[in-house]
Scaffold this active site. Structure first.
Site, PDB file in Angstrom:
ATOM      1  N   ASN A   8     -67.615 -19.458  62.527  1.00  0.00           N
ATOM      2  CA  ASN A   8     -67.357 -19.318  61.084  1.00  0.00           C
ATOM      3  C   ASN A   8     -66.280 -18.336  60.808  1.00  0.00           C
ATOM      4  OD1 ASN A   8     -67.290 -19.365  58.324  1.00  0.00           O
ATOM      5  ND2 ASN A   8     -69.471 -18.898  58.292  1.00  0.00           N
ATOM      6  N   ARG A  89     -67.052 -24.063  61.375  1.00  0.00           N
ATOM      7  CA  ARG A  89     -67.383 -24.483  60.260  1.00  0.00           C
ATOM      8  C   ARG A  89     -66.391 -24.521  59.261  1.00  0.00           C
ATOM      9  NH1 ARG A  89     -70.521 -20.446  55.719  1.00  0.00           N
ATOM     10  NH2 ARG A  89     -70.392 -21.815  54.084  1.00  0.00           N
ATOM     11  N   HIS A 178     -71.506 -25.531  50.369  1.00  0.00           N
ATOM     12  CA  HIS A 178     -72.820 -24.999  51.082  1.00  0.00           C
ATOM     13  C   HIS A 178     -73.371 -26.237  51.383  1.00  0.00           C
ATOM     14  CE1 HIS A 178     -73.083 -21.362  48.243  1.00  0.00           C
ATOM     15  NE2 HIS A 178     -72.606 -21.127  49.371  1.00  0.00           N
ATOM     16  N   ARG A 239     -68.922 -13.980  40.993  1.00  0.00           N
ATOM     17  CA  ARG A 239     -68.139 -15.213  40.153  1.00  0.00           C
ATOM     18  C   ARG A 239     -69.025 -15.690  38.816  1.00  0.00           C
ATOM     19  NH1 ARG A 239     -68.557 -18.501  45.556  1.00  0.00           N
ATOM     20  NH2 ARG A 239     -66.812 -18.026  46.863  1.00  0.00           N
ATOM     21  N   GLY A 329     -79.653 -15.503  51.021  1.00  0.00           N
ATOM     22  CA  GLY A 329     -79.776 -14.070  51.164  1.00  0.00           C
ATOM     23  C   GLY A 329     -81.016 -13.662  50.049  1.00  0.00           C
ATOM     24  N   GLU A 382     -77.066 -22.501  59.040  1.00  0.00           N
ATOM     25  CA  GLU A 382     -76.236 -23.453  58.987  1.00  0.00           C
ATOM     26  C   GLU A 382     -75.711 -23.696  60.705  1.00  0.00           C
ATOM     27  OE1 GLU A 382     -75.161 -20.773  56.015  1.00  0.00           O
ATOM     28  OE2 GLU A 382     -73.559 -22.348  54.971  1.00  0.00           O
TER      29      GLU A 382
HETATM   30  P1  ADP Z   1     -73.436 -14.634  51.256  1.00  0.00           P
HETATM   31  O1  ADP Z   1     -73.669 -15.482  52.655  1.00  0.00           O
HETATM   32  O2  ADP Z   1     -72.870 -15.878  50.143  1.00  0.00           O
HETATM   33  O3  ADP Z   1     -72.204 -13.830  51.450  1.00  0.00           O
HETATM   34  P2  ADP Z   1     -76.098 -13.915  51.675  1.00  0.00           P
HETATM   35  O4  ADP Z   1     -76.808 -15.431  51.667  1.00  0.00           O
HETATM   36  O5  ADP Z   1     -75.928 -13.150  52.870  1.00  0.00           O
HETATM   37  O6  ADP Z   1     -74.441 -14.194  51.029  1.00  0.00           O
HETATM   38  O7  ADP Z   1     -76.787 -13.227  50.198  1.00  0.00           O
HETATM   39  C1  ADP Z   1     -76.470 -11.812  50.032  1.00  0.00           C
HETATM   40  C2  ADP Z   1     -77.269 -11.562  48.872  1.00  0.00           C
HETATM   41  O8  ADP Z   1     -78.724 -11.400  49.033  1.00  0.00           O
HETATM   42  C3  ADP Z   1     -77.046 -10.001  48.287  1.00  0.00           C
HETATM   43  O9  ADP Z   1     -76.944  -9.919  46.913  1.00  0.00           O
HETATM   44  C4  ADP Z   1     -78.275  -9.231  48.761  1.00  0.00           C
HETATM   45  O10 ADP Z   1     -78.705  -8.330  47.902  1.00  0.00           O
HETATM   46  C5  ADP Z   1     -79.473 -10.404  48.735  1.00  0.00           C
HETATM   47  N1  ADP Z   1     -80.325  -9.921  49.655  1.00  0.00           N
HETATM   48  C6  ADP Z   1     -80.458  -9.668  50.863  1.00  0.00           C
HETATM   49  N2  ADP Z   1     -81.571  -9.208  51.375  1.00  0.00           N
HETATM   50  C7  ADP Z   1     -82.393  -8.787  50.136  1.00  0.00           C
HETATM   51  C8  ADP Z   1     -83.692  -8.454  49.884  1.00  0.00           C
HETATM   52  N3  ADP Z   1     -84.315  -7.783  50.852  1.00  0.00           N
HETATM   53  N4  ADP Z   1     -84.017  -8.263  48.753  1.00  0.00           N
HETATM   54  C9  ADP Z   1     -83.267  -8.773  47.671  1.00  0.00           C
HETATM   55  N5  ADP Z   1     -82.024  -9.299  47.787  1.00  0.00           N
HETATM   56  C10 ADP Z   1     -81.584  -9.516  49.277  1.00  0.00           C
END
Ligand code: ADP
Length: 396
Positions: A8, A89, A178, A239, A329, A382
């Site tokens: 990626n 990706r 996604h 966003r 996340g 993914e």
């Molecule tokens: P992307 O891949 O779109 O960059 P992610 O799927 O990694 O994003 O998600 C990032 C988000 O997940 C952030 O807002 C982060 O705070 C949240 N996150 C990760 N771990 C935790 C947790 N333990 N509790 C709450 N939110 C979390």
């Protein structure tokens, strides 16, 4: 047995995973960050242990070379020939690359022809492909597209009500993103329910920093919240999601900014960070909200409302749903967000078990036995989807 690399590539980063296929076993994974800047960071994980290095990495080609040399130095592979294929990706395939395929000169030219549709992501994706092809010219390179899974959306879902020639001449339509994650999670939930994807209707909530919801009817995406670009849909970390488009001209005049500048604000300074003024990270917002900060709470509530609205809308559109899944996340790790959303759709008969909802980052059914819709947490993967398609196309 075959080794497949899932890649990626971002503008200054390169995430990778080397998998043993068809066993789907992760051999090693890592990330190169700050490519092209001073003090680039190279991290590789082996047997659960992280190794990190800070060096200047001039460009993606150097990063790829360094990564492959590292695999040899660490004894993970003896020679480059052991890597059977690389799966890349790719954020956008538009209407020209609609499913995973081998990337040769023709496909690179097609990607270059649609670069205007997603310059921020497609540019780096192409850089990554070219860098890998340069270092590994004799193996197959496969493209896996974020938009592909959504190609099954009906016309009424993917068309905007704008002059038709915007679509015909300029490809303005909903593409959705996604897709690889929505597909993985919807297939996985069917399997956990002991059913085939075609036997279930699923609403997938991919809530990370970027976030989108997808209506998966009998294994096919029939609608999703991201659109022509990832800006559409629900509010995210930075966003805005949907707004009245007339706000753009209004704010251009008020602030003396160009359309590009306002769009940039909608992409990078809105959502959680815009409303709260605190952070784009959900952990910060949950903490501040619990401490009584009104705008942190508001940012969370606006998003939860919009997610609940979409779930209800997709429930109706699909004629019911068997399961709702939380992933990415926030979806995987934030019990309070999941609870907030499910409470808002109680009228549909969805109910979660608060104890089971405490789960972080692992597969779990979190609904009560009485719930009319099953609710799951399923970590997305993914990379395994990329590796599966790559392995399959390498073996045709
Ligand atoms: P992307 O891949 O779109 O960059 P992610 O799927 O990694 O994003 O998600 C990032 C988000 O997940 C952030 O807002 C982060 O705070 C949240 N996150 C990760 N771990 C935790 C947790 N333990 N509790 C709450 N939110 C979390």
């Amino acid at each position: 047995m075959a080794k497949i690399m899932a890649v990626n590539a971002g503008s200054s980063s390169l995430k990778f995973q080397l998998l043993e296929m068809p066993e789907e076993k992760v051999i090693t994974s890592g990330i190169v960050e700050r490519i092209g800047l001073k003090d680039s960071n190279f991290m590789i994980k082996l047997n659960g242990e992280k190794q990190e290095e800070t060096v200047d990495i001039a460009d993606h080609a150097v990063a790829v070379r360094m990564l492959l040399d590292k695999l040899i130095n660490l004894g993970i592979i003896q020679s480059f020939d052991e890597i059977e294929g690389v799966g890349h990706r790719i954020v956008h395939g538009a209407s020209v690359l609609t499913k995973s395929c081998i990337i040769n000169e023709k496909e690179i030219a097609l990607l270059e022809s649609i670069i205007d549709l997603g310059p921020l992501h497609l540019g780096p994706n192409l850089t990554g492909i070219k860098a890998f092809k340069k270092v590994l010219p004799n193996i197959k390179h496969i493209g896996i597209f974020d938009t592909a899974f959504h190609q099954t959306m009906p016309e009424e879902a993917f068309m905007y009500a704008v002059p038709y020639d915007w679509y015909e001449r300029f490809q303005v339509r909903k593409y959705g993103f996604h897709g690889t994650s929505h597909q993985y999670v919807s297939e996985r939930v069917a399997s956990l329910m002991g059913k085939k994807p075609i036997e279930v209707n699923v609403i997938v909530c991919h809530i990370g920093n970027g976030a989108s919801i997808c209506a998966v009817k009998q294994g096919k995406s029939v609608d999703t919240t991201m659109g022509f670009t990832p800006l559409e849909g629900i509010p995210m970390g930075t966003r805005s999601g949907n707004i009245d488009p007339a706000i753009i001209e209004y704010m251009m005049e008020k602030k003396g900014k160009s359309a590009k500048e306002i769009t940039n604000i909608l992409n990078k300074q809105s959502g959680y960070i815009g409303v709260s003024g605190i952070s784009s990270d959900s952990r910060d917002l949950v903490r501040e909200s619990e401490a009584g900060n009104h705008r942190a709470k508001l940012a969370i509530e606006i998003q939860a409302k919009r997610i609940a609205d979409y779930i209800a809308s997709y429930y109706v559109y699909m004629g019911g749903a068997d399961a709702i899944v939380f992933t990415a996340g926030i979806g995987e790790n934030a019990p309070s967000t999941r609870q907030n959303i499910i409470e808002r759709i109680r009228v549909l008969g969805a109910e979660i078990d608060l104890k089971k909802n405490e789960v972080h980052g692992k597969e779990q059914l979190i609904s009560t036995p009485e719930s009319k819709i099953k609710v799951y947490v399923i970590p997305t993967n993914e990379e395994v989807m990329i590796a599966r398609d790559t392995y399959q196309l390498c073996h045709l």
